[in-house]
Write an enzyme that holds these catalytic residues in place. Structure first.
Site, PDB file in Angstrom:
ATOM      1  N   ARG A  91       0.868  -1.182  -0.130  1.00 41.61           N
ATOM      2  CA  ARG A  91       0.094   0.134  -0.139  1.00 41.61           C
ATOM      3  C   ARG A  91       0.798   1.397  -0.012  1.00 41.61           C
ATOM      4  O   ARG A  91       0.360   2.170   0.315  1.00 41.61           O
ATOM      5  CB  ARG A  91      -0.874   0.146   1.270  1.00 41.61           C
ATOM      6  CG  ARG A  91       0.063  -0.139   2.527  1.00 41.61           C
ATOM      7  CD  ARG A  91      -0.841  -0.049   3.546  1.00 41.61           C
ATOM      8  NE  ARG A  91       0.006  -0.220   4.496  1.00 41.61           N
ATOM      9  CZ  ARG A  91      -0.419  -0.835   6.080  1.00 41.61           C
ATOM     10  NH1 ARG A  91      -1.401  -0.267   6.334  1.00 41.61           N
ATOM     11  NH2 ARG A  91       0.494  -1.231   6.946  1.00 41.61           N
ATOM     12  N   ASP A 123      -6.153  -3.794   0.187  1.00 42.46           N
ATOM     13  CA  ASP A 123      -6.913  -2.920  -0.875  1.00 42.46           C
ATOM     14  C   ASP A 123      -5.875  -1.791  -1.284  1.00 42.46           C
ATOM     15  O   ASP A 123      -6.235  -1.113  -2.033  1.00 42.46           O
ATOM     16  CB  ASP A 123      -8.171  -2.182  -0.385  1.00 42.46           C
ATOM     17  CG  ASP A 123      -7.872  -1.568   0.859  1.00 42.46           C
ATOM     18  OD1 ASP A 123      -6.768  -1.293   1.303  1.00 42.46           O
ATOM     19  OD2 ASP A 123      -8.791  -0.924   1.718  1.00 42.46           O
ATOM     20  N   GLY A 124      -4.552  -1.769  -0.697  1.00 42.14           N
ATOM     21  CA  GLY A 124      -3.798  -0.721  -0.999  1.00 42.14           C
ATOM     22  C   GLY A 124      -3.852   0.610  -0.364  1.00 42.14           C
ATOM     23  O   GLY A 124      -3.266   1.522  -0.804  1.00 42.14           O
ATOM     24  N   ASP A 249      10.526  -6.649   8.845  1.00 42.06           N
ATOM     25  CA  ASP A 249      10.146  -5.803   7.757  1.00 42.06           C
ATOM     26  C   ASP A 249       9.867  -4.214   8.146  1.00 42.06           C
ATOM     27  O   ASP A 249       9.763  -3.318   7.394  1.00 42.06           O
ATOM     28  CB  ASP A 249       8.923  -6.259   6.993  1.00 42.06           C
ATOM     29  CG  ASP A 249       7.680  -6.676   7.986  1.00 42.06           C
ATOM     30  OD1 ASP A 249       7.929  -7.283   8.820  1.00 42.06           O
ATOM     31  OD2 ASP A 249       6.641  -6.125   7.639  1.00 42.06           O
TER      32      ASP A 249
HETATM   33  P1  AMP Z   1       2.614  -3.370   8.331  1.00 41.79           P
HETATM   34  O1  AMP Z   1       2.213  -4.498   9.514  1.00 41.79           O
HETATM   35  O2  AMP Z   1       2.091  -2.274   8.196  1.00 41.79           O
HETATM   36  O3  AMP Z   1       4.085  -3.588   8.621  1.00 41.79           O
HETATM   37  O4  AMP Z   1       2.383  -4.280   6.939  1.00 41.79           O
HETATM   38  C1  AMP Z   1       2.783  -5.730   6.585  1.00 41.79           C
HETATM   39  C2  AMP Z   1       2.533  -5.948   5.320  1.00 41.79           C
HETATM   40  O5  AMP Z   1       1.222  -5.948   4.885  1.00 41.79           O
HETATM   41  C3  AMP Z   1       3.189  -5.134   4.109  1.00 41.79           C
HETATM   42  O6  AMP Z   1       3.779  -5.931   3.263  1.00 41.79           O
HETATM   43  C4  AMP Z   1       2.118  -4.008   3.729  1.00 41.79           C
HETATM   44  O7  AMP Z   1       2.532  -3.566   2.407  1.00 41.79           O
HETATM   45  C5  AMP Z   1       1.021  -4.950   3.738  1.00 41.79           C
HETATM   46  N1  AMP Z   1      -0.353  -4.219   4.040  1.00 41.79           N
HETATM   47  C6  AMP Z   1      -0.934  -3.844   5.024  1.00 41.79           C
HETATM   48  N2  AMP Z   1      -2.012  -3.248   4.813  1.00 41.79           N
HETATM   49  C7  AMP Z   1      -2.256  -3.324   3.490  1.00 41.79           C
HETATM   50  C8  AMP Z   1      -3.336  -2.955   2.745  1.00 41.79           C
HETATM   51  N3  AMP Z   1      -4.383  -2.065   3.072  1.00 41.79           N
HETATM   52  N4  AMP Z   1      -3.137  -3.290   1.274  1.00 41.79           N
HETATM   53  C9  AMP Z   1      -2.263  -3.947   0.791  1.00 41.79           C
HETATM   54  N5  AMP Z   1      -1.048  -4.612   1.624  1.00 41.79           N
HETATM   55  C10 AMP Z   1      -1.322  -4.058   2.864  1.00 41.79           C
HETATM   56 MG    MG Z   2       5.630  -2.619   7.528  1.00 44.18          MG
END
Ligand code: AMP
Ligand code: MG
Length: 490
Positions: A91, A123-124, A249
């Site tokens: 996203r 949904d990005g 990550d």
């Molecule tokens: P995070 O927990 O925020 O570090 O995100 C973990 C992974 O989930 C990353 O690869 C993000 O890009 C993906 N991600 C989180 N929320 C979304 C979303 N709404 N749409 C697409 N990918 C998401």
């Molecule tokens: Mg992240």
């Protein structure tokens, strides 16, 4: 007309396997939330133009600025201990890089700008709440002097996003030293692609750690990243910050705080504090952050072992030797910072114990972490120690500690007012209190009222300065205001 950004995109020149080219997806009705004009200026951007309609189009993803090469970065990561070989920017879209006024290269990234090849079922998009949270907390972090990604702009999209309920959508534009993470190395190492690990490693050394360009660059790189993380996590803990999702990550190779999901600052001091709604085991609790950083760095070491082997090193032994320095390095940063908070300018062997005893005192008397340290600046003089005692629900427990601290201070020849100023410069009056962030978010989400958001931006820009009339921003939450959990899903 000149372009508002002068991009120079090094990441986009890396091999195709490092990213997917992806433009932001336009949104129906962009609207301003915030524009960080002073930062735009320090980035060398055309701040005047970006604060107007041109900026709104760019920060909403409706126009790709000249010179941008939009892409979604590939990375993997351990999430709560479990390895996921392909995460990537699901996203977020990197527009490109600019060189700021201090000659530092900064990424410009849109977060919440539509789907990418890494979106999986997502949904990005971003909901408004998490965008406001990241804006406030990352800018507060910067003002506190802690390395962090920053917020350049926030806009609403006019779109609804669906989480546990329909919510207004928003996009954050953030800047970073880079968006390379521990998980970026893991992405290639897990594929056995040592060629790519080398390319990434050389890129990172050129960009962040030129001093590592030496005989054993990979060990030097591991050591340099480890040093920055040891310093960073000590700084977090000294302000009561809990990151909440220290997955690999979400650990920046450049040593900045990144990914403000379910993060929060503690009010009452308790080392076991956890905020994240999904952290059931307390993996990322306040006190666990140093061992977790070391765990994450071990994953970086593993990712580099393959290329170290090829260089003829006894890689596991050498990498372990570096990893094992983490606790001592962390402790050195921790103690140096805590000495500043205690007003100490010299070192004595008993200092670490004195710090532990103070924390134990704060814990046992349910003290507000921030306010107790702030009040300590006046407490060398017993006549002015009332504010510190008032922070403790069992003030009588403080007497013994205060006496031994004062004996320790007496062994230093520092004048009281100077020491007080130094202590206040190490212990802020204002942190982004979770209950206020939640109130600011609900004002914006429920009734498009950004007044608290804007006031918080102003107050938190000067966290070390007492601000008359702003006492409410320094007050811990009343029982009914307390927030026990924060949620991810930006
Ligand atoms: P995070 O927990 O925020 O570090 O995100 C973990 C992974 O989930 C990353 O690869 C993000 O890009 C993906 N991600 C989180 N929320 C979304 C979303 N709404 N749409 C697409 N990918 C998401
Ligand atoms: Mg992240």
């Amino acid at each position: 007309m000149s372009a508002p950004f002068r991009f120079d995109n090094t990441y986009a020149r890396l091999p195709e396997a490092f990213f997917a080219r992806q433009e932001p997806e336009p949104v129906p009705e962009p609207g301003w939330i915030a524009f960080n004009e002073s930062m735009a200026e320090s980035l060398g951007l055309d701040a005047h133009r970006l604060g107007q309609d041109d900026g709104l189009k760019i920060f909403s993803g409706n126009r790709v600025p000249d010179g941008a090469q939009p892409l979604a970065m590939a990375y993997a990561g351990h999430q709560f201990g479990h390895f996921v070989p392909r995460l990537g920017d699901g996203r977020a879209i990197l527009l490109g890089e600019v060189i700021d006024r201090q000659d530092r290269r900064r990424d410009i990234q849109l977060k919440g700008s539509g789907p990418t090849p890494f979106s999986r079922a997502g949904d990005g998009r971003s909901a408004l709440g998490p965008v406001l949270r990241e804006y406030l907390v990352s800018e507060a972090m910067h003002a506190l002097g802690i390395p962090t990604t920053r917020a350049l702009a926030a806009v609403t999209t006019g779109q609804t996003v669906y989480r546990d309920r329909p919510l207004p959508g928003a996009i954050l534009t953030r800047t970073a030293a880079s968006h390379v993470r521990v998980g970026t190395f893991q992405y290639f190492a897990a594929r056995g692609d040592n060629q790519a690990v080398r390319t990434l490693g050389r890129y990172v050394i050129d960009r962040h750690y030129p001093q590592c360009n030496q005989a054993s660059p990979w060990l030097a790189l591991l050591e340099a990243v480890l040093e920055r993380q040891a310093s960073l996590v000590a700084r977090w803990m000294q302000t009561g910050f809990i990151h909440g999702v220290m997955n690999t990550d979400n650990m920046s190779i450049a040593g900045e705080t990144i990914d403000y999901g379910p993060c929060a600052f503690m009010d009452r001091f308790d080392p076991a504090t956890v905020f994240s709604s999904i952290d059931h085991q307390g993996r990322y609790a306040w006190a666990n952050q140093a061992p977790i950083a070391q765990w994450n760095l071990a994953r970086l070491a593993e990712s580099l072992v393959g290329v170290m082997d090829e260089d003829g090193l006894d890689a596991p032994t050498e990498a372990n030797r570096v990893l094992e320095t983490f606790p001592d390095r962390f402790q050195a940063h921790w103690l140096a910072g805590m000495r500043r908070k205690l007003g100490l300018t010299t070192e004595e062997p008993g200092d670490a114990g004195m710090v532990d005893e103070l924390l134990d005192l704060l814990h046992r008397s349910s003290a507000d972490f921030t306010n107790a340290f702030r009040a300590l600046a006046d407490a060398p003089d017993d006549d002015r120690a009332g504010a510190f005692r008032a922070e403790l629900n069992r003030p009588e427990l403080a007497d013994e500690w205060l006496q031994s601290w004062r004996r320790r201070l007496a062994r230093e020849a520092v004048e009281d007012t100077r020491r007080g100023d130094a202590m206040r410069a190490a212990s802020p009056a204002f942190i982004p209190r979770n209950h206020l962030i939640e109130q600011a978010i609900s004002g914006a989400v429920e009734s498009s009222d950004y007044s608290l958001f804007n006031e918080l931006r102003q107050v938190l820009a000067r966290p070390f300065t007492d601000q008359p009339g702003k006492d409410d921003f320094a007050r811990p939450p009343e029982p009914h205001e307390r927030v026990y959990q924060t949620f991810c899903g930006t």
